[in-house]
Design an enzyme around this catalytic site. Structure first.
Site: not given
Length: 404
Positions: A297, A301, A376, A378
């Site tokens: 990642h 998030d 959400h 990011h």
């Protein structure tokens, strides 16, 4: 609340032509002659892929290196013969883009669209699409129809108004209500067109309200009022209405945050930096997994409801604002220290490229656009504007005096 995560398509998506292909010859005049059931997909399936990749916008070009409804890179478009139709995919017709996509599907398989092929059910075993690649480039063909569109649609709109007038209900008030629409958070032109049954789709809304929307049909704001009957909307009358709604949205965000534990700073600190949203991280930086092309990642998030105010972490200049493929609607800001902050999967945007922003200023509203499993934000911090130059965003914020 579900913990949404984004899924970025792998960097090999339509960008690396690993097979030997012929970019010229008679085969390009009839691009689907060689397409068989073993490597073909229906037009309906390609529509689903395009809806996932670009919200169904076949002429999209946001400047991020991916073009057209199926998000071709320039190298793939050229390698599979697309330049015989148009210099770039976004300048070609829908049928021409599908014709080239069929060649990519035959050569690279559905994995060329690793996420959207799964969502759309794209396989090599579908029926061959019925497409006509003989049309002019999309940019050329659009010139004449756009001028004729209002004349063709006007007669259709008139009978509808007469039918309503014949009904017992008050016709004047009913017609006035259905001939206009006020944008709310999370809207897109495509969603509005589908919900209101607008003939001609989102393109018709855009053509009738271009002065209000501006040059980017993917960038619309809550509070804007659009005409849905083909008549030009008056942009001057809408500006005062949009401003109060934007102020209300910003005023509500701190109030909601106050009901929850104070996990982040809602206002910019003395150095001018603040948290992007008032929420705790849900997926950490460098979390490993196969959902990301880098294997980990690249950001953090924050699991927040759609419509949550997303703010710039510090002052800077907006270098991009719009659709960005897997990231959905995103904003990227360049700060004075040369770092870039990215805010992805937004439901709507409040800024545009080239605009100067301050720390704590709203950039847009959170959402679940692009490759996302739920609402959400990011958030990334990068040393360069492009993907792959990420650094630990929370460590960066801590260095600026923001504790999360």
């Amino acid at each position: 609340m579900s913990r949404g995560r984004h899924r970025r398509t792998r960097t090999s998506r339509l960008s690396i032509a690993t097979l030997a292909v012929t970019t010229g010859g008679a085969g390009l005049v009839l691009p689907l002659v060689g397409a068989s059931g073993a490597s073909a997909a229906s037009v309906g399936t390609w529509d689903k892929v395009a809806q996932c990749e670009s919200t169904g916008n076949w002429s999209i070009n946001t400047g991020n290196g991916f073009y057209g409804g199926l998000q071709f890179t320039q190298s793939t478009w050229a390698a599979f013969g697309g330049t015989e139709f148009a210099p770039r995919a976004d300048l070609a017709t829908k049928d021409q883009q599908i014709a080239i996509a069929e060649k990519v599907l035959a050569g690279q398989g559905p994995g060329a669209w690793p996420v959207c092929s799964v969502k759309a059910g794209l396989t090599r075993g579908g029926e061959a699409p019925a497409v006509d690649t003989g049309a002019k480039q999309q940019g050329q063909a659009a010139d004449t129809p756009k001028a004729e569109a209002p004349e063709a649609e006007a007669p259709k709109a008139a009978p509808k108004a007469e039918k309503k007038a014949a009904k017992p209900s008050p016709s004047d008030a009913g017609t006035a209500k259905t001939s206009s629409y006020t944008v709310v958070s999370g809207d897109t032109l495509a969603k509005i067109a589908e919900a209101k049954g607008v003939e001609g789709g989102w393109e018709s809304i855009y053509e009738g309200n271009r002065e209000v929307i501006g040059g980017n049909p993917n960038l619309i704001f809550p509070g804007q009022k659009y005409s849905l009957d083909g008549e030009q909307a008056a942009p001057k009358a809408e500006a005062p209405k949009a401003a109060p709604k934007a102020q209300k949205s910003e005023a509500k965000a701190p109030a909601k945050a106050a009901e929850k534990p104070a996990v982040q700073q809602a206002q910019a600190n003395a150095a001018g930096f603040s948290a992007p949203v008032a929420a705790s991280p849900s997926t950490p930086y460098r979390a490993s997994g196969g959902s990301w092309s880098s294997g980990y990642h690249t950001g953090v998030d924050f699991s927040v409801a759609t419509g949550t105010s997303v703010k710039s972490i510090g002052s800077g200049t907006v270098v991009s604002a719009g659709w960005a493929g897997a990231y959905g609607n995103e904003v990227v800001v360049r700060h004075a220290d040369g770092k870039f902050s990215q805010y992805a999967h937004l439901s709507s945007l409040s800024v545009s490229a080239g605009q100067t922003v301050q720390g704590g200023q709203q950039l847009g509203l959170s959402g679940s656009t692009g490759n996302s499993t739920g609402p959400h934000l990011h958030f990334e911090v990068r040393t360069g504007q492009g993907y792959g130059s990420d650094v630990d965003p929370l460590a960066y914020l801590r260095g600026k005096g923001v504790s999360i």
